[in-house]
Design a protein around this motif. Structure first.
Motif, PDB file in Angstrom:
ATOM      1  N   ARG A 153       0.817  -1.214   0.000  1.00  0.00           N
ATOM      2  CA  ARG A 153       0.000   0.000   0.000  1.00  0.00           C
ATOM      3  C   ARG A 153       0.850   1.264   0.000  1.00  0.00           C
ATOM      4  N   VAL A 154       1.840   1.313   0.870  1.00  0.00           N
ATOM      5  CA  VAL A 154       2.666   2.522   0.964  1.00  0.00           C
ATOM      6  C   VAL A 154       3.458   2.743  -0.319  1.00  0.00           C
ATOM      7  N   SER A 155       3.987   1.684  -0.890  1.00  0.00           N
ATOM      8  CA  SER A 155       4.773   1.821  -2.125  1.00  0.00           C
ATOM      9  C   SER A 155       3.919   2.335  -3.279  1.00  0.00           C
ATOM     10  N   SER A 156       2.599   2.070  -3.248  1.00  0.00           N
ATOM     11  CA  SER A 156       1.726   2.514  -4.331  1.00  0.00           C
ATOM     12  C   SER A 156       1.644   4.044  -4.404  1.00  0.00           C
ATOM     13  N   TYR A 157       1.894   4.733  -3.292  1.00  0.00           N
ATOM     14  CA  TYR A 157       1.857   6.196  -3.292  1.00  0.00           C
ATOM     15  C   TYR A 157       2.994   6.788  -4.126  1.00  0.00           C
ATOM     16  N   PHE A 158       4.064   6.042  -4.278  1.00  0.00           N
ATOM     17  CA  PHE A 158       5.255   6.567  -4.938  1.00  0.00           C
ATOM     18  C   PHE A 158       5.473   5.960  -6.314  1.00  0.00           C
ATOM     19  N   GLN A 159       4.434   5.311  -6.827  1.00  0.00           N
ATOM     20  CA  GLN A 159       4.469   4.777  -8.178  1.00  0.00           C
ATOM     21  C   GLN A 159       3.608   5.653  -9.077  1.00  0.00           C
ATOM     22  N   HIS A 160       4.044   5.828 -10.306  1.00  0.00           N
ATOM     23  CA  HIS A 160       3.302   6.674 -11.247  1.00  0.00           C
ATOM     24  C   HIS A 160       1.946   6.048 -11.558  1.00  0.00           C
ATOM     25  N   SER A 161       0.903   6.863 -11.514  1.00  0.00           N
ATOM     26  CA  SER A 161      -0.437   6.370 -11.814  1.00  0.00           C
ATOM     27  C   SER A 161      -1.223   7.434 -12.567  1.00  0.00           C
ATOM     28  N   LYS A 162      -1.831   7.027 -13.681  1.00  0.00           N
ATOM     29  CA  LYS A 162      -2.656   7.944 -14.468  1.00  0.00           C
ATOM     30  C   LYS A 162      -3.997   8.211 -13.784  1.00  0.00           C
ATOM     31  N   ASN A 163      -4.382   7.326 -12.838  1.00  0.00           N
ATOM     32  CA  ASN A 163      -5.675   7.450 -12.177  1.00  0.00           C
ATOM     33  C   ASN A 163      -5.633   8.373 -10.962  1.00  0.00           C
ATOM     34  N   ARG A 164      -4.450   8.884 -10.645  1.00  0.00           N
ATOM     35  CA  ARG A 164      -4.325   9.745  -9.476  1.00  0.00           C
ATOM     36  C   ARG A 164      -4.535  11.196  -9.902  1.00  0.00           C
ATOM     37  N   PHE A 165      -5.474  11.867  -9.260  1.00  0.00           N
ATOM     38  CA  PHE A 165      -5.761  13.250  -9.643  1.00  0.00           C
ATOM     39  C   PHE A 165      -6.308  14.007  -8.440  1.00  0.00           C
ATOM     40  N   GLY A 166      -6.424  15.329  -8.613  1.00  0.00           N
ATOM     41  CA  GLY A 166      -7.051  16.167  -7.599  1.00  0.00           C
ATOM     42  C   GLY A 166      -6.344  16.120  -6.268  1.00  0.00           C
ATOM     43  N   LYS A 167      -7.118  15.863  -5.216  1.00  0.00           N
ATOM     44  CA  LYS A 167      -6.610  15.902  -3.847  1.00  0.00           C
ATOM     45  C   LYS A 167      -5.583  14.804  -3.576  1.00  0.00           C
ATOM     46  N   TRP A 168      -5.770  13.652  -4.237  1.00  0.00           N
ATOM     47  CA  TRP A 168      -4.789  12.575  -4.058  1.00  0.00           C
ATOM     48  C   TRP A 168      -3.429  12.989  -4.615  1.00  0.00           C
TER      49      TRP A 168
END
Length: 356
Positions: free
Chosen positions: A38-53
């Motif tokens: 879970r924690v590592s997912s915050y530091f991986q590039h993601s096209k679905n991450r937007f806005g407040k995240w």
């Protein structure tokens, strides 16, 4: 230690993570069954991450973590820490639960159905809740008032009808004695419904919904259907609240790795005891002594407050999941002459040999 190295050394066990900004302030608290993933997912590039995240990720400069034995404990700890710390991004990204009650308030010789933000324990009115969605509660009240035409726009008894009567929203409870009596009968049926003593209201609504659909009144049928759905939603909420209040002491057991189990004793919205045991080395006498020390026979049962309901939902969901087995321990029987009661309970819930 750099973040990449810190993440690399994270375990895959359950736990809570606390994200920090450049000043060391905790800006977000989360939980995970597998911390490293879970924690590592915050530091991986993601096209679905937007806005407040996306803003949150940009502000993360460090993190701490707390390991737990189970995901259940991680959920409970996350809830506790969010309430204590009130991190900025938890408030921004998690919908604030504005807990509300349905109240049947006695005023001037009649009951009136309303929404209330607080529970008045000294009040003589009928309260139901707390409910987690103000919108759902409002929809239920409005739907019921529309169905039974009890949405009167006149506060006092009068010789003339209110405005809502002229547009078909009020049956005449403001001026007609017969309608006034019918209104009170409806209110008593609604109180019985929320007390789970009579489903006649839902049965009547279902019948009217089918009739409306048969008469090609699809909009009316859909409105009744939506009201039924919302009522069932808050009745389920009532089930959670009543279960956690009525069952004073609950024992739950979850299997862990390496032939171990974790035993929890839960009261209302709190874990009051937890202990790991080797599968073949559960000391029944120790557990019995612990239960006896925590048992409170003949205690007064108060309503579940808004500050307790988050944890109560977590516990209820956990108990009804596949992660554990549980049993209810009757406080009044723990200290009775039935010396085998606790031993029987333990042998039922523990699927393993136990020591005497």
């Amino acid at each position: 230690m750099e973040l990449k190295e810190k993440i690399k050394n994270l375990p895959t066990s359950p736990g809570v993570y606390l994200m920090k900004d450049s000043s060391g302030h905790i800006i977000y608290v989360g939980k995970s069954k597998k911390l490293k993933n879970r924690v590592s997912s915050y530091f991986q590039h993601s096209k679905n991450r937007f806005g407040k995240w996306e803003k949150l990720v940009k502000h993360i400069k460090d993190f701490d973590f707390i390991l737990t034995d189970t995901e259940f404990e991680a959920l409970m700890l996350e809830c506790k820490l969010i309430k204590e710390i009130q991190p900025m991004y938890n408030r921004m990204m998690k919908t604030t639960k504005a807990y509300n009650y349905i109240v049947f308030r006695w005023q001037k010789g009649n009951y009136h159905m309303e929404i209330a933000n607080e529970l008045d324990k000294d009040d003589v009115h009928y309260y139901f809740g707390p409910f987690t969605s103000k919108g759902t509660v409002e929809n239920v009240i409005n739907g019921i008032k529309a169905f039974y035409k009890i949405n009167c726009s006149q506060e006092k008894w009068s010789q003339s009808p209110c405005l809502n009567y002229s547009i078909g929203k009020c049956m005449g409870i403001c001026f007609d004695p017969i309608a006034k009596e019918a209104h009170q009968q409806i209110i008593h049926r609604l109180i019985a419904l929320f007390n789970k003593k009579d489903n006649g209201v839902l049965e009547e609504m279902s019948t009217k919904m089918i009739e409306a659909s048969s008469n090609v009144e699809f909009e009316k049928a859909a409105e009744i259907r939506d009201t039924i759905t919302k009522i069932n939603t808050i009745l389920q909420t009532e089930s959670v609240v009543s279960f956690m209040v009525d069952n004073h002491l609950i024992m739950a057991v979850e299997s862990l790795a390496d032939y171990r189990i974790k035993l929890f004793l839960i009261r209302r919205n709190k874990i009051i005891y937890q202990q790991i045991y080797e599968v073949n080395q559960v000391d029944i006498q120790e557990v019995k002594r612990r239960i006896e020390s925590l048992s409170v026979p003949n205690q007064h049962i108060s309503a579940l407050g808004k500050e307790e309901i988050d944890e109560a939902y977590i516990i209820y969901k956990y108990l009804n999941s596949d992660n554990c087995t549980y049993t209810v321990i009757e406080d009044d029987r723990v200290s009775s002459t039935e010396c085998d009661y606790l031993e029987d309970v333990l042998r039922r819930i523990l699927p393993i040999p136990i020591q005497n």
